[in-house]
Motif scaffolding. Structure first.
Motif, mmCIF file in Angstrom:
data_model
loop_
_atom_site.group_PDB
_atom_site.id
_atom_site.type_symbol
_atom_site.label_atom_id
_atom_site.label_comp_id
_atom_site.label_asym_id
_atom_site.label_seq_id
_atom_site.Cartn_x
_atom_site.Cartn_y
_atom_site.Cartn_z
ATOM 1 N N HIS A 48 0.986 7.092 -6.621
ATOM 2 C CA HIS A 48 -0.576 7.734 -6.630
ATOM 3 C C HIS A 48 -0.756 6.720 -7.250
ATOM 4 C CE1 HIS A 48 0.769 11.954 -5.005
ATOM 5 N NE2 HIS A 48 2.184 11.431 -6.005
ATOM 6 N N THR A 104 -3.947 4.089 -8.547
ATOM 7 C CA THR A 104 -4.749 4.016 -7.797
ATOM 8 C C THR A 104 -5.638 2.676 -7.805
ATOM 9 O OG1 THR A 104 -5.875 5.923 -9.793
ATOM 10 C CG2 THR A 104 -7.527 4.520 -8.486
ATOM 11 N N PRO A 105 -5.943 2.280 -6.728
ATOM 12 C CA PRO A 105 -6.341 0.898 -6.307
ATOM 13 C C PRO A 105 -7.317 0.217 -6.935
ATOM 14 C CG PRO A 105 -6.014 2.121 -4.196
ATOM 15 C CD PRO A 105 -6.347 3.313 -5.102
ATOM 16 N N LYS A 116 -11.539 -0.736 -3.341
ATOM 17 C CA LYS A 116 -12.203 0.694 -3.176
ATOM 18 C C LYS A 116 -13.775 0.331 -1.887
ATOM 19 C CE LYS A 116 -10.286 3.276 -5.936
ATOM 20 N NZ LYS A 116 -10.897 4.824 -7.151
ATOM 21 N N ARG A 154 0.207 4.142 -2.751
ATOM 22 C CA ARG A 154 0.509 5.910 -2.540
ATOM 23 C C ARG A 154 1.547 6.262 -2.613
ATOM 24 N NH1 ARG A 154 -1.773 8.208 2.517
ATOM 25 N NH2 ARG A 154 -2.419 5.694 3.030
ATOM 26 N N ARG A 155 3.158 6.287 -2.468
ATOM 27 C CA ARG A 155 3.801 6.614 -3.092
ATOM 28 C C ARG A 155 4.165 7.308 -4.648
ATOM 29 N NH1 ARG A 155 10.275 4.929 -3.645
ATOM 30 N NH2 ARG A 155 11.124 6.607 -4.213
ATOM 31 N N ASP A 180 -5.454 12.177 -5.815
ATOM 32 C CA ASP A 180 -6.454 11.942 -4.244
ATOM 33 C C ASP A 180 -5.708 10.417 -4.300
ATOM 34 O OD1 ASP A 180 -6.926 14.889 -4.717
ATOM 35 O OD2 ASP A 180 -8.559 14.804 -5.879
ATOM 36 N N TRP A 181 -4.609 10.506 -3.881
ATOM 37 C CA TRP A 181 -4.872 8.646 -3.454
ATOM 38 C C TRP A 181 -5.587 8.547 -2.059
ATOM 39 C CZ3 TRP A 181 -3.176 5.102 -0.190
ATOM 40 C CH2 TRP A 181 -2.780 3.795 -0.664
ATOM 41 N N ILE A 182 -6.461 7.690 -1.257
ATOM 42 C CA ILE A 182 -7.044 7.703 -0.558
ATOM 43 C C ILE A 182 -6.872 5.496 -0.006
ATOM 44 C CG2 ILE A 182 -9.056 7.026 0.684
ATOM 45 C CD1 ILE A 182 -9.949 10.028 -0.751
ATOM 46 N N LEU A 183 -6.262 5.418 0.847
ATOM 47 C CA LEU A 183 -6.038 4.133 1.917
ATOM 48 C C LEU A 183 -7.487 3.549 1.312
ATOM 49 C CD1 LEU A 183 -4.169 1.948 2.277
ATOM 50 C CD2 LEU A 183 -4.435 2.347 4.363
ATOM 51 N N TRP A 187 0.752 -1.392 0.049
ATOM 52 C CA TRP A 187 -0.487 -0.396 0.323
ATOM 53 C C TRP A 187 1.065 1.597 0.264
ATOM 54 C CZ3 TRP A 187 -4.376 -0.649 -2.267
ATOM 55 C CH2 TRP A 187 -4.973 -1.465 -1.106
ATOM 56 N N ALA A 188 2.153 1.321 0.828
ATOM 57 C CA ALA A 188 2.477 1.934 0.695
ATOM 58 C C ALA A 188 3.503 3.069 -0.154
ATOM 59 C CB ALA A 188 3.774 2.559 1.205
#
Length: 166
Positions: free
Chosen positions: A57, A59-60, A65, A54-55, A151-154, A50-51
């Protein structure tokens, strides 16, 4: 190149990070082909995966989601009760078709109970229930947009307990 991680299961922990692929025939006599299998994140933790997303950017995937913690076939034999209840809710037609197959064949997909029974023990994932547009996107056959986002969100499915293969 595949994304199995040792942390996922005792069986996956025994996988090699790099090895000849099962279709490898480089020493064959008929058709020679050199095929290697690389698992670049084999020793990574879920937090590291996940890191890095995020780093950069990235999209999951949409199923993460809407709350799924693992990705595989939609109706994977390893599904949790909550994941199956969610699939029953978001894709009722396919769910009923599989329930019908179990009844017609006299054999369940899961060893110890029917899909209907297992789904009845679960709860629809709240992230799916609260985001109908994302559910529609997850079921769509349309191409996804950009895989990059500012706008990255876990996602809701991160660090879950979905079970089964990715």
């Amino acid at each position: 190149m595949t994304s199995e991680r040792a942390e996922e299961s005792p069986a996956r922990a025994r996988y090699a990070a790099f090895e000849p692929h099962r279709t490898e025939t480089r020493n064959g006599t008929r058709r020679r082909r050199h095929v290697d299998h690389w698992r670049p994140v084999h020793q990574w933790s879920e937090a590291e995966v996940w890191a890095i997303l995020r780093r950069w950017h990235v999209t999951p995937a949409t199923p993460y989601k809407i709350g799924f913690s693992r990705l595989s076939c939609a109706f994977c034999i390893f599904l949790s009760a909550d994941a199956l209840a969610t699939l029953q809710w978001i894709d009722a037609t396919r769910f009923i078709r599989l329930v019908d197959y179990e009844e017609r064949f006299g054999c369940t997909i899961k060893r110890d109970r029917s899909l209907l029974s297992l789904a009845g023990q679960g709860r629809v994932l709240e992230a799916a229930r609260s985001q109908p547009a994302l559910v529609a996107a997850a079921l769509s056959d349309r191409p996804i947009g950009s895989v990059l986002t500012e706008d990255w969100i876990l996602p809701a499915g991160a660090f879950g307990t979905g079970g089964g293969p990715i």
